[in-house]
Write an enzyme that holds these catalytic residues in place. Structure first.
Site, mmCIF file in Angstrom:
data_model
loop_
_atom_site.group_PDB
_atom_site.id
_atom_site.type_symbol
_atom_site.label_atom_id
_atom_site.label_comp_id
_atom_site.label_asym_id
_atom_site.label_seq_id
_atom_site.Cartn_x
_atom_site.Cartn_y
_atom_site.Cartn_z
ATOM 1 N N MET A 54 -2.208 -7.163 6.669
ATOM 2 C CA MET A 54 -3.219 -7.996 5.984
ATOM 3 C C MET A 54 -2.651 -8.649 4.727
ATOM 4 S SD MET A 54 -6.449 -5.377 6.181
ATOM 5 C CE MET A 54 -6.622 -4.248 7.565
ATOM 6 N N SER A 55 -1.344 -8.822 4.677
ATOM 7 C CA SER A 55 -0.763 -9.403 3.460
ATOM 8 C C SER A 55 0.483 -10.194 3.840
ATOM 9 C CB SER A 55 -0.392 -8.284 2.474
ATOM 10 O OG SER A 55 0.628 -7.457 3.021
ATOM 11 N N HIS A 73 -5.116 -9.245 -2.169
ATOM 12 C CA HIS A 73 -5.316 -9.556 -0.752
ATOM 13 C C HIS A 73 -6.419 -10.599 -0.603
ATOM 14 C CE1 HIS A 73 -3.778 -5.365 -0.852
ATOM 15 N NE2 HIS A 73 -3.097 -5.730 0.221
ATOM 16 N N SER A 108 0.825 -1.212 0.000
ATOM 17 C CA SER A 108 0.000 0.000 0.000
ATOM 18 C C SER A 108 0.855 1.257 0.000
ATOM 19 C CB SER A 108 -0.895 0.043 1.244
ATOM 20 O OG SER A 108 -1.933 -0.878 1.115
ATOM 21 N N HIS A 119 -7.537 3.964 6.289
ATOM 22 C CA HIS A 119 -6.612 3.670 5.180
ATOM 23 C C HIS A 119 -5.989 4.948 4.610
ATOM 24 C CE1 HIS A 119 -4.763 1.264 2.092
ATOM 25 N NE2 HIS A 119 -5.382 1.916 1.122
ATOM 26 N N HIS A 156 -2.771 0.885 -4.713
ATOM 27 C CA HIS A 156 -2.225 -0.282 -5.429
ATOM 28 C C HIS A 156 -2.520 -0.095 -6.922
ATOM 29 C CE1 HIS A 156 -1.467 -3.068 -1.927
ATOM 30 N NE2 HIS A 156 -2.175 -2.104 -1.367
ATOM 31 N N ASN A 195 1.015 3.411 11.098
ATOM 32 C CA ASN A 195 0.144 3.867 12.205
ATOM 33 C C ASN A 195 0.472 3.029 13.423
ATOM 34 O OD1 ASN A 195 -1.329 1.828 10.250
ATOM 35 N ND2 ASN A 195 -2.115 1.417 12.301
ATOM 36 N N ALA A 238 2.455 -2.064 4.178
ATOM 37 C CA ALA A 238 2.096 -1.071 5.193
ATOM 38 C C ALA A 238 1.562 -1.856 6.384
ATOM 39 C CB ALA A 238 1.016 -0.146 4.643
ATOM 40 N N TYR A 257 -8.632 -10.567 1.689
ATOM 41 C CA TYR A 257 -9.907 -9.913 2.038
ATOM 42 C C TYR A 257 -10.646 -9.384 0.817
ATOM 43 C CZ TYR A 257 -7.338 -5.460 1.662
ATOM 44 O OH TYR A 257 -6.580 -4.408 1.202
ATOM 45 N N GLU A 258 -9.961 -9.331 -0.354
ATOM 46 C CA GLU A 258 -10.653 -8.895 -1.571
ATOM 47 C C GLU A 258 -11.532 -10.029 -2.128
ATOM 48 O OE1 GLU A 258 -8.090 -6.057 -4.207
ATOM 49 O OE2 GLU A 258 -6.666 -7.241 -3.035
HETATM 50 O O1 LIG Z 1 -0.871 -4.438 0.858
HETATM 51 P P1 LIG Z 1 -0.464 -3.950 2.202
HETATM 52 O O2 LIG Z 1 -0.265 -5.042 3.184
HETATM 53 O O3 LIG Z 1 0.754 -3.042 2.104
HETATM 54 O O4 LIG Z 1 -1.652 -3.012 2.718
HETATM 55 C C1 LIG Z 1 -2.093 -2.830 4.057
HETATM 56 C C2 LIG Z 1 -3.111 -3.898 4.426
HETATM 57 C C3 LIG Z 1 -4.376 -3.370 3.778
HETATM 58 O O5 LIG Z 1 -4.411 -3.693 2.419
HETATM 59 C C4 LIG Z 1 -4.253 -1.890 3.934
HETATM 60 C C5 LIG Z 1 -4.956 -1.398 5.159
HETATM 61 O O6 LIG Z 1 -4.776 -0.003 5.340
HETATM 62 O O7 LIG Z 1 -2.834 -1.625 4.092
HETATM 63 N N1 GUN Z 2 -4.110 -5.386 9.963
HETATM 64 C C1 GUN Z 2 -3.597 -4.161 9.844
HETATM 65 N N2 GUN Z 2 -3.130 -3.783 8.657
HETATM 66 C C2 GUN Z 2 -2.608 -2.559 8.559
HETATM 67 N N3 GUN Z 2 -2.064 -1.952 7.491
HETATM 68 C C3 GUN Z 2 -1.669 -0.724 7.891
HETATM 69 N N4 GUN Z 2 -1.951 -0.531 9.176
HETATM 70 C C4 GUN Z 2 -2.540 -1.666 9.620
HETATM 71 C C5 GUN Z 2 -3.044 -2.077 10.895
HETATM 72 O O1 GUN Z 2 -3.020 -1.367 11.904
HETATM 73 N N5 GUN Z 2 -3.565 -3.346 10.933
#
Ligand SMILES: O=P(O)(O)O[C@@H]1C[C@H](O)[C@@H](CO)O1
Ligand code: GUN
Length: 272
Positions: free
Chosen positions: A212-213, A84, A31, A247, A62, A236, A114, A86-87
């Site tokens: 989440m990845s 992802h 991200s 996000h 993305h 964050n 991220a 979750y998509e």
């Molecule tokens: O694809 P990443 O893991 O960099 O993105 C993170 C996880 C979610 O897609 C998104 C949540 O803000 O950021």
């Molecule tokens: N699960 C998760 N994914 C993130 N991606 C960016 N920040 C976060 C977070 O606080 N939790």
């Protein structure tokens, strides 16, 4: 269902016809971190939507493109964005690009994301070298029949994040006077951010960051015998450690640190 090896043949044939040759390193840009691919020289860019058997990317930050060319003297195939779980994609679909990178000859991947900072010493904008992960997604991309030519039934994950790559990255950061945190990334399924209680649990379980990845991609890389370098951008503080999460803030933080992130990856890649 078609065998993975047959799908890969179709995808790699298409990519070779587009001019993609040997690959040394696969890059997965998380991200807000996709801009690094704009620095690839002699680039060939192909939208994910054109690539046979690829999913499409739906997340803000993305771009959804494959970029092939030279970066820091290495042949790279970069994903500007990723898929992802979750998509709504299966773990196999999420990790298919890693299979493609391996099939094109990549011996290593650099995976970035991220993430939320769980470690109380982290602040937003920190970069974190991933030394290990906890797969808390509730799924695994290797569930199902194992195609033995792809890798072993029971892959060893003891050194999934290649220790020598971690050492090189730390030396590079040090030489550049760049602060680099290190720690364990815990992968959740998303799309919800965690609850404060889940974050307290994650900390007790040994997580330094949550996201989440990444974990499924690294599992497939390990299965394929690839070396891995992982870098998180702590965008964050995790839930309960700041007032609320969104996000837009995640992407804003990557904007702020992208120059440093790009420098670290490029300088490290030159040394690998
Ligand atoms: O694809 P990443 O893991 O960099 O993105 C993170 C996880 C979610 O897609 C998104 C949540 O803000 O950021
Ligand atoms: N699960 C998760 N994914 C993130 N991606 C960016 N920040 C976060 C977070 O606080 N939790």
């Amino acid at each position: 269902m078609a065998k993975l090896s047959e799908l890969l043949k179709e995808t790699t044939t298409f990519l070779k016809e587009k001019g993609i040759g040997e690959v040394d390193f696969g890059l997965i840009l998380g991200s807000g971190l996709g801009e690094l691919a704009d620095e690839v020289e002699d680039a060939i860019a192909i939208p994910f939507s054109e690539v046979p058997h690829f999913a499409v990317s739906t997340v803000v930050g993305h771009a959804g493109k494959l970029v092939y060319g030279t970066l820091s003297g290495k042949k790279v195939l970069a994903m500007q964005g990723r898929f992802h779980y979750y998509e709504g994609h299966s773990m196999q679909k999420v990790t298919y690009p890693v299979r493609v990178m391996s099939a094109l000859g990549a011996h290593s991947i650099i995976v970035t994301n991220a993430a939320g900072g769980v470690n109380e010493n982290f602040i937003p904008g920190n970069l974190m070298l991933i030394t290990d992960h906890i797969n808390f997604t509730g799924d695994n991309p290797l569930i199902g029949e194992n195609e033995d030519e792809m890798g072993p039934r029971f892959p060893d994950m003891s050194h999934a994040y290649t220790p020598e790559y971690c050492e090189v990255t730390k030396k590079v950061a040090n030489a550049q006077n760049m602060s680099l945190q290190e720690g364990v990334y815990m992968g959740y399924s998303g799309p919800t951010y965690e609850t404060p209680a889940e974050i307290r649990m994650s900390r007790v379980m040994g997580a330094d960051a949550v996201g989440m990845s990444t974990v499924s991609e690294v599992i497939v890389a390990a299965h394929s015998g690839m070396k891995v370098l992982g870098i998180s951008c702590i965008t964050n503080l995790a839930a309960g450690m700041q007032s609320s999460l969104n996000h837009a803030e995640v992407v804003e933080t990557t904007e702020r640190v992208k120059a440093q992130f790009k420098e670290l990856v490029k300088a490290t890649l030159a040394e690998l």
